[in-house]
Design a protein around this motif. Sequence first.
Motif: not given
Lengths: 83, 155
Positions: B57-67
């Motif tokens: 798994y990979e994430a756009y971490t800052s945006m994932a948290e805000s979503e």
Amino acid sequence: QVSVLYFARSAELAGLRCETLRVPRQVTALQLWEEIVRVHPRLAVIRDQVVFAVRQEYVLLGDQLLVLQPGDEVAIIPPISGG
Amino acid sequence: MDESEDVPKDFIKLKSEKLSVDEVSELVVSPYCGAVSLFIGTTRNNFEGKKVIHLEYEAYTSMAESEIKKICRDVRQKWPSIKHIAVHHRLGVVPITEASVIIAVSSPHRAESLEAVTYCINTLKASVPIWKKEIYEDKYPWKENKECFWANSEK
């Protein structure tokens, strides 16, 4: 100058995860995509599958006018598969 | 001393370590709540007949948290009695049968937390910038050049 972030398939095609690009301050989403493809032609194949995230808000590749500030984050978002 | 009113909280974490169901459910437990509902997403070992070795798994971490924060806000609008919400998502390599996501929600009565958990996972899958890559079993993944002089010793 904006920060462009690449994820998943788009990172594989572009060969990198992050770079700064000089782009016009006002540009449509589609024009921005075309700028990016000029730099990374291999991205063209995923054009129909991606959206942008501009300042962490989703934007479709269309005519929406983007007003970009220096340092803004623009991310290429391929189809997501979390959860 | 006034006991903490148990202010509703959202617990959002993206991490590469193994997820813990105990840890996530304990985050949302509350003396005001009679129900904790849980969803655990685990990695499966097959997809379209191909055997999956593991997922990454990979994430756009800052945006994932805000979503995910937006999802929590929506949950609280739809089900105002919800107390705490916890969403933990694993990043990096996740071996088969291990959890890639755990969602826990507490509420005074069970209907709300059960519905909210369903809403959370469905919406997460639709809107949170996280990607998974499936690594399939291959006969032998390393390629060998025919020029290699010490292999191909069929003569």
